[in-house]
Scaffold this active site. Structure first.
Site, PDB file in Angstrom:
ATOM      1  N   LEU A  33      13.202  30.987  -9.386  1.00 56.36           N
ATOM      2  CA  LEU A  33      13.983  31.368 -10.572  1.00 56.36           C
ATOM      3  C   LEU A  33      15.052  30.334 -10.901  1.00 56.36           C
ATOM      4  O   LEU A  33      15.681  30.413 -11.958  1.00 56.36           O
ATOM      5  CB  LEU A  33      14.680  32.723 -10.323  1.00 56.36           C
ATOM      6  N   THR A  78      14.571  23.809  -1.297  1.00 52.91           N
ATOM      7  CA  THR A  78      14.173  25.098  -0.744  1.00 52.91           C
ATOM      8  C   THR A  78      13.068  24.867   0.288  1.00 52.91           C
ATOM      9  O   THR A  78      12.737  23.724   0.621  1.00 52.91           O
ATOM     10  CB  THR A  78      13.776  26.076  -1.875  1.00 52.91           C
ATOM     11  N   LYS A  82      14.590  21.973   3.768  1.00 52.28           N
ATOM     12  CA  LYS A  82      16.056  21.934   3.921  1.00 52.28           C
ATOM     13  C   LYS A  82      16.506  21.095   5.126  1.00 52.28           C
ATOM     14  O   LYS A  82      17.475  20.358   5.048  1.00 52.28           O
ATOM     15  CB  LYS A  82      16.620  23.356   4.035  1.00 52.28           C
ATOM     16  N   ASP A 119      24.049  27.976   0.525  1.00 53.55           N
ATOM     17  CA  ASP A 119      23.514  29.288   0.925  1.00 53.55           C
ATOM     18  C   ASP A 119      24.588  30.097   1.648  1.00 53.55           C
ATOM     19  O   ASP A 119      24.628  31.325   1.549  1.00 53.55           O
ATOM     20  CB  ASP A 119      22.313  29.117   1.859  1.00 53.55           C
ATOM     21  N   GLY A 148      16.181  29.267   8.978  1.00 51.65           N
ATOM     22  CA  GLY A 148      17.233  28.562   8.260  1.00 51.65           C
ATOM     23  C   GLY A 148      18.223  29.473   7.563  1.00 51.65           C
ATOM     24  O   GLY A 148      19.441  29.231   7.611  1.00 51.65           O
TER      25      GLY A 148
HETATM   26  P1  NAP Z   1      12.323  30.534   8.040  1.00 50.35           P
HETATM   27  O1  NAP Z   1      13.225  29.410   8.439  1.00 50.35           O
HETATM   28  O2  NAP Z   1      10.856  30.294   7.942  1.00 50.35           O
HETATM   29  O3  NAP Z   1      12.598  31.744   9.081  1.00 50.35           O
HETATM   30  C1  NAP Z   1      11.911  32.979   8.952  1.00 50.35           C
HETATM   31  C2  NAP Z   1      12.276  33.924  10.090  1.00 50.35           C
HETATM   32  O4  NAP Z   1      11.580  35.146   9.848  1.00 50.35           O
HETATM   33  C3  NAP Z   1      11.837  33.447  11.477  1.00 50.35           C
HETATM   34  O5  NAP Z   1      12.727  33.968  12.452  1.00 50.35           O
HETATM   35  C4  NAP Z   1      10.458  34.082  11.606  1.00 50.35           C
HETATM   36  O6  NAP Z   1      10.073  34.317  12.942  1.00 50.35           O
HETATM   37  C5  NAP Z   1      10.696  35.400  10.947  1.00 50.35           C
HETATM   38  N1  NAP Z   1       9.454  35.984  10.432  1.00 50.35           N
HETATM   39  C6  NAP Z   1       8.526  35.367   9.673  1.00 50.35           C
HETATM   40  N2  NAP Z   1       7.541  36.244   9.346  1.00 50.35           N
HETATM   41  C7  NAP Z   1       7.863  37.419   9.966  1.00 50.35           C
HETATM   42  C8  NAP Z   1       7.226  38.689  10.041  1.00 50.35           C
HETATM   43  N3  NAP Z   1       6.057  38.913   9.406  1.00 50.35           N
HETATM   44  N4  NAP Z   1       7.822  39.654  10.771  1.00 50.35           N
HETATM   45  C9  NAP Z   1       8.989  39.424  11.398  1.00 50.35           C
HETATM   46  N5  NAP Z   1       9.637  38.238  11.371  1.00 50.35           N
HETATM   47  C10 NAP Z   1       9.070  37.245  10.659  1.00 50.35           C
HETATM   48  O7  NAP Z   1      12.741  31.106   6.629  1.00 50.35           O
HETATM   49  P2  NAP Z   1      14.214  31.181   5.980  1.00 50.35           P
HETATM   50  O8  NAP Z   1      14.534  29.925   5.260  1.00 50.35           O
HETATM   51  O9  NAP Z   1      15.182  31.659   6.999  1.00 50.35           O
HETATM   52  O10 NAP Z   1      13.987  32.285   4.854  1.00 50.35           O
HETATM   53  C11 NAP Z   1      13.643  33.619   5.198  1.00 50.35           C
HETATM   54  C12 NAP Z   1      13.547  34.433   3.918  1.00 50.35           C
HETATM   55  O11 NAP Z   1      14.847  34.558   3.352  1.00 50.35           O
HETATM   56  C13 NAP Z   1      12.707  33.733   2.841  1.00 50.35           C
HETATM   57  O12 NAP Z   1      11.367  34.110   2.934  1.00 50.35           O
HETATM   58  C14 NAP Z   1      13.351  34.179   1.562  1.00 50.35           C
HETATM   59  O13 NAP Z   1      12.667  35.334   1.103  1.00 50.35           O
HETATM   60  C15 NAP Z   1      14.756  34.557   1.954  1.00 50.35           C
HETATM   61  N6  NAP Z   1      15.760  33.627   1.410  1.00 50.35           N
HETATM   62  C16 NAP Z   1      16.479  34.028   0.340  1.00 50.35           C
HETATM   63  C17 NAP Z   1      17.445  33.217  -0.194  1.00 50.35           C
HETATM   64  C18 NAP Z   1      18.243  33.692  -1.384  1.00 50.35           C
HETATM   65  O14 NAP Z   1      18.930  32.887  -2.035  1.00 50.35           O
HETATM   66  N7  NAP Z   1      18.211  34.981  -1.675  1.00 50.35           N
HETATM   67  C19 NAP Z   1      17.709  31.953   0.368  1.00 50.35           C
HETATM   68  C20 NAP Z   1      16.960  31.557   1.487  1.00 50.35           C
HETATM   69  C21 NAP Z   1      15.990  32.405   1.992  1.00 50.35           C
HETATM   70  P3  NAP Z   1       9.061  33.345  13.733  1.00 50.35           P
HETATM   71  O15 NAP Z   1       9.888  32.219  14.240  1.00 50.35           O
HETATM   72  O16 NAP Z   1       8.511  34.222  14.801  1.00 50.35           O
HETATM   73  O17 NAP Z   1       8.007  32.906  12.738  1.00 50.35           O
END
Ligand code: NAP
Length: 292
Positions: A33, A78, A82, A119, A148
């Site tokens: 978005l 994103t 990152k 963030d 992240g």
């Molecule tokens: P990331 O670095 O890939 O980390 C994802 C985390 O979620 C890891 O700990 C992963 O565990 C866990 N995970 C993945 N799939 C899972 C599942 N099916 N069940 C349980 N745990 C699971 O991603 P991130 O950057 O932190 O982002 C995570 C989410 O936050 C994104 O998908 C996005 O929707 C949201 N986000 C939102 C914003 C915003 O501005 N609103 C900004 C950033 C992110 P493993 O290590 O075991 O895979």
């Protein structure tokens, strides 16, 4: 290793004039978005630039970054770039260095690539919204996920008075590695129930909820009576978890306020002025925080 220095003053006049392009880097990125609300903010400010998304595969990132630096570009980053952009930056703000990830970049006239992490400001703004303006002291936070965005939550939690965070991740090693970087506020737990026990704030930092048929990150019945929920995931019409938690009588918001808040903080980084957040919200069909 990039240096960590204070960024240029937001009022520094050469920052806006140095921007040749505004580009969001991600893979995939078509769903984002950010172009909608950043272009609305640019139009509202009368800035003659267009913000565009570029889908860049990981192997192509180094070359794309070199070209963006040559073009004096600025923009956002994103998933999954990152950490890689943080490593490539010549200079990072202390917050970007703390999180280990860059979601906002720009170039200065001397050709240096700068990185920041807004963030953290987005998480902080969302949690303040959840609690009506400020974060009450002594939050007991359950953080689900250890990637992240979870690091951004922990960096924000470091500024909340007397906050303590229990981090649960399906991969325990990842929770251990993350909490070791934030030992003053966080520790890892083995089970989701351990994280949720007496938590006053529950944050979903996993992708659960992106798809409508995903399981809920935690059933509302497992939350404390007074627990508030921040779901970092966002979807049109909000996530199923946010709806379920609200239906159980608890406060909940999704990731859209965070997305807008991080984007507004990025805009300040690039141009030294605050964007029109009402225009940003209107562009995504929502309402600014605090409006009725
Ligand atoms: P990331 O670095 O890939 O980390 C994802 C985390 O979620 C890891 O700990 C992963 O565990 C866990 N995970 C993945 N799939 C899972 C599942 N099916 N069940 C349980 N745990 C699971 O991603 P991130 O950057 O932190 O982002 C995570 C989410 O936050 C994104 O998908 C996005 O929707 C949201 N986000 C939102 C914003 C915003 O501005 N609103 C900004 C950033 C992110 P493993 O290590 O075991 O895979």
């Amino acid at each position: 290793m990039p240096a960590t220095l204070a960024p240029p003053s937001a009022a520094q006049p050469d920052v806006p004039s140095a921007i040749g392009q505004l580009v969001l880097l991600g893979h995939p990125v078509a769903h984002s978005l950010s172009p909608r609300f950043q272009n609305a903010a640019l139009r509202a400010a009368g800035i003659p630039l267009t913000y565009r998304a570029a889908d860049v595969a990981p192997h192509a990132l180094p070359g794309v970054l070199d070209a963006l630096v040559a073009a004096r570009a600025a923009g956002n980053v994103t998933l999954p770039h990152k950490e890689a952009v943080a490593a490539r930056c010549d200079l990072r703000t202390p917050l970007a260095a703390r999180v280990g990830a860059v979601n906002t970049y720009w170039c200065t006239l001397d050709g240096a690539l700068w990185g920041d992490n807004t963030d953290v400001a987005g998480v902080d703004a969302s949690v303040r919204q959840l609690f009506g303006g400020r974060v009450p002291a002594g939050q007991r936070v359950a953080l689900l996920g250890a990637g992240g965005s979870a690091a951004a939550v922990l960096a924000a939690a470091e500024s909340w008075p007397d906050a303590r965070v229990r981090v649960w991740s399906r991969t325990r090693e990842r929770a251990d590695a993350l909490t070791q970087r934030f030992p003053a506020v966080a520790h890892a737990v083995d089970a989701l129930a351990d994280a949720l026990d007496r938590a006053t704030l529950v944050v979903n930092a996993t992708p659960l909820g992106i798809r409508p048929d995903d399981v809920l990150p935690a059933p509302p019945a497992a939350l404390g009576t007074d627990a508030a929920v921040l779901d970092l995931v966002y979807r049109p019409g909000e996530t199923r978890w946010v709806h379920a938690v609200r239906a159980s009588g608890r406060r909940a918001i999704d990731g859209l306020p965070m997305l807008i808040a991080q984007g507004a903080a990025s805009f300040v980084r690039w141009f030294g002025v605050a964007p029109d957040t009402e225009a940003m919200w209107a562009a995504v069909g929502g309402r600014p925080a605090g409006s009725s």
